[in-house]
Design an enzyme around this catalytic site. Structure first.
Site, PDB file in Angstrom:
ATOM      1  N   CYS A 103       0.833  -1.210   0.000  1.00 46.43           N
ATOM      2  CA  CYS A 103       0.000   0.000   0.000  1.00 46.43           C
ATOM      3  C   CYS A 103       0.866   1.259   0.000  1.00 46.43           C
ATOM      4  O   CYS A 103       1.426   1.637   1.037  1.00 46.43           O
ATOM      5  CB  CYS A 103      -0.915  -0.013   1.223  1.00 46.43           C
ATOM      6  SG  CYS A 103      -1.879   1.488   1.402  1.00 46.43           S
ATOM      7  N   CYS A 142      -0.414   4.073   2.313  1.00 46.37           N
ATOM      8  CA  CYS A 142      -0.165   3.859   3.745  1.00 46.37           C
ATOM      9  C   CYS A 142       1.315   4.055   4.057  1.00 46.37           C
ATOM     10  O   CYS A 142       1.666   4.637   5.085  1.00 46.37           O
ATOM     11  CB  CYS A 142      -0.548   2.443   4.171  1.00 46.37           C
ATOM     12  SG  CYS A 142      -2.026   1.804   3.390  1.00 46.37           S
ATOM     13  N   ASP A 143       2.209   3.558   3.213  1.00 46.46           N
ATOM     14  CA  ASP A 143       3.629   3.456   3.583  1.00 46.46           C
ATOM     15  C   ASP A 143       4.568   4.347   2.775  1.00 46.46           C
ATOM     16  O   ASP A 143       5.761   4.430   3.093  1.00 46.46           O
ATOM     17  CB  ASP A 143       4.100   1.995   3.408  1.00 46.46           C
ATOM     18  CG  ASP A 143       3.318   1.040   4.299  1.00 46.46           C
ATOM     19  OD1 ASP A 143       2.881   1.487   5.374  1.00 46.46           O
ATOM     20  OD2 ASP A 143       3.152  -0.124   3.927  1.00 46.46           O
TER      21      ASP A 143
END
Ligand SMILES: Cc1cc2nc3c(=O)[nH]c(=O)nc-3n(C[C@H](O)[C@H](O)[C@H](O)COP(=O)(O)OP(=O)(O)OC[C@H]3O[C@@H](n4cnc5c(N)ncnc54)[C@H](O)[C@@H]3O)c2cc1C
Length: 307
Positions: free
Chosen positions: A136, A139-140
């Protein structure tokens, strides 16, 4: 044991499909619970800019789009529960939805669980998940500021993630097993114009390597068989996804890919159970399709409950 809490409709999954269904059922005054195991919004929260959802001429982030859908459904009375659904049992018109937070019952169930990212299945992938390997970018991505990363895959989701990573990484390799991308032309054009992105064609990852964290990946050229290694700090895997139907095997008719077979009313092989969005067979795997399916299933579930 306490009797399960009872609803008219239970929706499994809080992506665009489930949220759209929730707007329709809650607004139709059907007592509705939406059960979501992760973050409400689903897969589209990975998209920094959605340009093809009607009504947003300048585009909208996947997070903003689905937060607005959730707010709209909640306004009409949708209840959102945080739990993972592990099974469904059917007793005539009554369905019991089994979850990590206990059992819930409903007369109609709408399955909107989307799909789960496929793994590479190579040595090092599991060891370095969370230590450089990610599924992701939204997200990261911020963990890879000024770092070198690789995105594995050549479809829309992979190339969109590469474009998302441009904000953070100093260099992004896109590694694809074919010689051309599967992504739509407009997404390709943006990626080809981006100087931080370099494409490595006809290649697959055979190993993820490192110390405590990832520091390189091993590649194999599928045409020549030649192996090579490149230094990277992060690996974003985006090689496809599988319908999240593991807990439904043997209960509903699935197609050869594991997607739920439905008719034009989004009805599954079990009366009163509907499937919508990316989890159903022949889905176009787009938010607008998922939202349309949600409306169709909700209207038909309402008719089923009224019979
Ligand atoms: C990087 C990226 C960019 C994209 N860009 C676009 C775009 O620009 N335009 C577009 O239209 N589409 C885009 N897509 C595709 C879009 O995200 C999907 O088509 C859409 O999200 C499908 O919606 P859905 O509701 O069917 O499933 P999902 O969005 O996958 O939602 C399913 C939800 O169900 C939950 N769930 C699954 N199983 C369970 C369970 N057992 N119990 C409880 N909860 C469960 C999951 O946690 C998830 O939140 C993109 C996808 C990606 C990855």
């Amino acid at each position: 044991m306490n009797a399960p809490k009872n609803y008219d409709v239970i929706i499994i999954g809080g992506g665009p499909a489930g949220l759209s269904a929730g707007i329709y059922t809650a607004r139709a005054r059907l007592k509705t619970a939406l059960i979501e195991k992760g973050a409400v919004g689903g897969m589209i929260i990975n998209a920094a800019l959605v340009e093809n959802y009607p009504g947003y001429a300048d585009g909208v982030s996947g997070i903003d789009l689905t937060q607005a859908m959730h707010k709209q459904a909640t306004k009409f009375g949708l209840e959102t529960l945080s739990a993972e659904v592990t099974g469904i049992s059917v007793n005539g018109k009554n369905k019991v939805v089994k979850t990590s937070a206990g059992d819930f019952s409903a007369r109609a169930v709408i399955i909107a669980g989307g799909s789960a990212r496929q793994k590479l299945g190579v040595p090092g992938e599991a060891v370095y998940t969370g230590k450089g390997v990610s599924y992701c970018a939204t997200c990261d991505g911020a963990f890879f500021r000024d770092k070198v990363v690789a995105v594995i895959g050549g479809g829309n989701a992979a190339v969109t993630e590469a474009l998302e990573l441009v904000k953070f990484a100093s260099k992004i390799y896109v590694i694809h097993r074919r010689h051309e991308l599967r992504a739509t032309k407009i997404v390709q054009e943006k990626a080809f114009a981006e100087r931080k992105i370099e494409f490595i064609w006809d290649s697959v990852v055979t190993a993820v390597l490192g110390g405590v964290f990832v520091n390189k990946i091993r590649l194999k050229n599928v045409k020549t068989g030649k192996e090579s290694e490149i230094a990277v700090d992060g690996v974003f895997v985006n090689v496809g996804s599988q319908p999240a139907t593991g807990y439904l095997k043997g209960m509903l008719t699935l197609d050869a890919n594991g997607a739920i077979v439905v008719n034009h009313k989004m009805e599954t092989s079990v009366p009163g159970i509907y499937a919508i969005g990316d989890i159903r067979s022949d889905s176009i795997r787009q938010a607008i399709g998922a939202a349309g399916d949600g409306a169709i299933a909700a209207v038909n579930a309402g008719k089923y409950l009224g019979d």
